[in-house]
Design an enzyme around this catalytic site. Structure first.
Site, PDB file in Angstrom:
ATOM      1  N   HIS A 269       0.946  -1.217  -0.080  1.00 23.69           N
ATOM      2  CA  HIS A 269      -0.003  -0.016  -0.047  1.00 23.69           C
ATOM      3  C   HIS A 269       0.813   1.069   0.007  1.00 23.69           C
ATOM      4  CE1 HIS A 269       0.565   0.829   4.401  1.00 23.69           C
ATOM      5  NE2 HIS A 269       0.497  -0.598   4.589  1.00 23.69           N
TER       6      HIS A 269
ATOM      7  N   HIS B  37      12.951  -3.923   4.739  1.00 20.15           N
ATOM      8  CA  HIS B  37      11.852  -3.169   4.757  1.00 20.15           C
ATOM      9  C   HIS B  37      12.169  -2.254   6.174  1.00 20.15           C
ATOM     10  CE1 HIS B  37       7.526  -2.135   4.804  1.00 20.15           C
ATOM     11  NE2 HIS B  37       7.504  -1.972   6.213  1.00 20.15           N
TER      12      HIS B  37
ATOM     13  N   ARG C 255       0.211  14.141   5.830  1.00 18.71           N
ATOM     14  CA  ARG C 255      -0.338  15.106   6.498  1.00 18.71           C
ATOM     15  C   ARG C 255      -0.155  16.351   5.181  1.00 18.71           C
ATOM     16  NH1 ARG C 255      -2.117  12.272  10.367  1.00 18.71           N
ATOM     17  NH2 ARG C 255      -0.628  11.752  12.106  1.00 18.71           N
TER      18      ARG C 255
ATOM     19  N   THR D   2      -6.308  21.339   7.798  1.00 10.70           N
ATOM     20  CA  THR D   2      -6.850  19.894   7.301  1.00 10.70           C
ATOM     21  C   THR D   2      -6.499  19.450   5.945  1.00 10.70           C
ATOM     22  OG1 THR D   2      -8.491  18.166   7.533  1.00 10.70           O
ATOM     23  CG2 THR D   2      -9.347  20.261   6.862  1.00 10.70           C
TER      24      THR D   2
END
Length: 612
Positions: A11, A132, A426, A557
């Site tokens: 993902h 990873h 973010r 936001t």
């Protein structure tokens, strides 16, 4: 020297380009394809990185993938054998995918690169693989401002590792300790994400935001049955309560029985039970993180700590860790999840494999505020908006700041498309929705009419770095919105006796401070400090808002609606603006007001969002 880092196939696929050790471009594939958490090979993100730097593909010295597929396949086989025959359905589901694609990722990636760029270069010879968690650790240490530091990485699982401790000194990075699958703090948190009715790998933020509405009533039950937490923070899970090793869900019937019922159905009514479960797993997570940090400090003697991995996005735990004063300084990779693995893989190859020195830092750190994505000049913006049918006014820089600040002071919700796009989850003032934090109704308005998401979700404040300690109980840099602090006591509002007796979701509508739109029900806020050197235009906007209102804080936001990635292009920004209740949109120096737009066009865009 140019090194391209890639993450993909699980993902949050992404690409990052490092030039002579400097991070020059990075982006997630989802921002281009508009598929949230897109895991596909990041063709468009790669194309952007090369275009940003202006190099041809053959100029790449190496391409580095962020994990090692053979080790992951080894884990799959060994897990199946350990739980056989119970895990056969899960194994049978995943095996064809591995045999068809994932097991042969070296040839698959090389073929993908050849398909993109032709066969003039043997890409298999330029292709490297990093582990990873080493990619996570490299992403945390090498861009940090520290010459040496302890590095703690925590996530669901990589190949085998779920938690690792490393030490970075100069251009070296060495792993000291690891905790292995199936024992995982990230997967434990995800089990509760699943159980409380949210989507794994994206709903963990919701659990964290829901936690203050509850009490940690189940924390003892979790400690007694699910996780054995040792004094040094290491832990082991009782796997008889979980299904992620052998099945297709996170938890099982024994887990359900322990907590008194089946998992909450997605989109069904939230109850106090889910709030208390969220508070409980949040408390356990904080306990483990703090114990691990104490152990790391004791074992390494280091004064600085770097964090990465998905658990490092738990900004509430980060804030509590900071307040424990275990380390002198704390630095968290803003793209702490798998997307940041692309960045870490490239840096790991440059510094550890090629033994290249680290560059002197200019500014706060090596991330450049995480503004590493595409940007658009005013001429390109005007052309793109015109083709969308937008009605806009072209302004000077001074006029843009003045009109945007005044619109915010007038209570307008404003879309802000400014400079380079952020890398990581973010919005940091590049692709943000902004509003006045003094409004008691703004949180509900933004959640229900702009973001189209759950009303309990809190919003973050952007505050001028020079004013942070006057408004929040902190005096440190938090440029990446990864630390939670309480609102300053002199800015809080005293609760009435009746308000003190409220519990659960009833607490939502109480005005708690002078900036209620960014004050969570426990007086906390996920703070972003805005620095003039990394985002001068955003800093200037907040400064002008402060001059008008006396308040150096804005609601910030991400510029998107629920279920879609953050906007990337001016066209994305216009679509989101038209499909929501945003009042004003600023793209570069183009200003758009909703009232000036075609009503039929607005109705068309809004219907598209409703259909989605």
């Amino acid at each position: 020297m140019h090194i391209l880092g890639i993450s993909a196939y699980y993902h949050d696929a992404a690409a990052c380009l490092v030039r002579d050790g400097e991070i020059v471009a990075a982006a997630q594939e989802e921002r281009f394809t508009r598929k949230k958490h897109d895991s596909a090979f990041p063709e468009m993100a790669i194309a952007y990185c090369l275009a940003e730097v202006g190099i041809a593909p053959h100029a790449l010295d190496y391409v580095v993938f962020y994990d090692k597929p053979f080790l992951k396949f080894e884990r799959l086989l060994e897990t199946y054998l350990a739980f056989a025959p119970r895990g056969f359905p899960s194994f049978a589901t995943s095996l064809p995918v591995w045999l068809k694609d994932k097991l042969f990722q070296k040839s698959m990636i090389a073929k993908a690169l050849t398909a993109l760029w032709g066969d003039d270069v043997d890409w298999a010879k330029r292709l490297l693989f990093s582990e990873h968690h080493f990619s996570h650790a490299a992403s945390a240490f090498f861009p940090s401002p520290f010459s040496e530091a302890a590095v703690l990485t925590m996530d669901g699982v990589g190949e085998w590792t779920t938690t690792s401790l490393a030490v970075g000194i100069g251009n070296s990075l060495s792993v000291r300790k690891e905790i292995h699958f199936p024992h995982s703090l990230g997967l434990l948190y995800s089990a509760f994400t699943y159980y409380t009715g949210f989507k794994v790998n994206s709903g963990e933020y919701k659990v964290m935001g829901l936690a203050p509405y509850g009490e940690p009533k189940y924390a003892t039950l979790i400690r007694d049955h699910l996780i054995d937490i040792r004094d040094d923070g290491s832990f082991a899970l009782d796997m008889s309560y979980f299904d992620y090793c052998t099945g297709l869900t996170m938890s099982n019937g024994k887990f359900d029985a322990l907590f008194g019922g089946a998992p909450r159905l997605s989109e069904s009514q939230l109850t106090q039970r889910e709030m208390d479960l969220a508070a409980s797993i949040q408390a356990i997570t904080e306990e483990v993180v703090i114990k691990l940090a104490r152990s790391v400090a004791r074992d390494t003697g280091q004064k600085n700590l770097c964090l990465a991995g998905g658990v490092a996005l738990n900004c509430v735990a980060n804030g509590k860790l900071l307040r424990e004063n275990i380390f002198d300084r704390l630095w968290i990779q803003p793209a702490a999840g798998d997307a940041g693995g692309a960045l870490g893989a490239a840096l790991a190859a440059y510094h550890t494999m090629l033994d290249q020195p680290r560059r002197p830092m200019s500014g706060l750190d090596g991330m450049k505020g995480s503004y590493l994505g595409p940007q658009y000049d005013d001429g390109d913006i005007a052309r793109r908006l015109t083709e969308c049918g937008a009605a806009f006014t072209r302004l000077t820089e001074d006029e843009t700041i003045e009109q945007a600040a005044q619109a915010l002071a007038d209570g307008k919700a404003l879309g802000w498309h400014n400079g380079r796009m952020e890398f990581g989850p973010r919005a940091l003032g590049g692709r943000s929705i902004l509003a006045d934090p003094r409004s008691p109704d703004m949180q509900k308005l933004l959640n229900l009419k702009v973001k189209y998401r759950e009303s309990f979700r809190p919003f973050a404040p952007s505050v001028l770095r020079e004013d942070v300690s006057a408004w929040f109980e902190m005096d440190t840099d938090s440029p990446y919105m990864l630390l939670v602090a309480e609102v300053a006591r002199d800015k809080r509002r005293q609760m009435t006796p009746d308000e003190e007796t409220l519990f659960g979701i009833e607490k939502l509508n109480i005005q708690r401070s002078q900036i209620p739109a960014v004050t969570h029900i426990d007086y906390s806020a996920r703070v972003q400090t805005v620095h003039e050197e990394t985002n001068p235009r955003y800093h200037r906007l907040i400064r002008r808002f402060k001059e008008i209102t006396g308040c150096p804080v804005l609601v910030n936001t991400s510029f998107n609606v629920r279920g879609e990635p953050i906007v990337s292009t001016p066209e994305d920004a216009f679509r989101c603006f038209m499909g929501t209740e945003l009042d004003v949109l600023v793209v570069g120096n183009a200003l758009l007001r909703k009232a000036d737009q075609s009503q039929s066009l607005a109705a068309d865009y809004k219907s598209r969002y409703e259909l989605d």
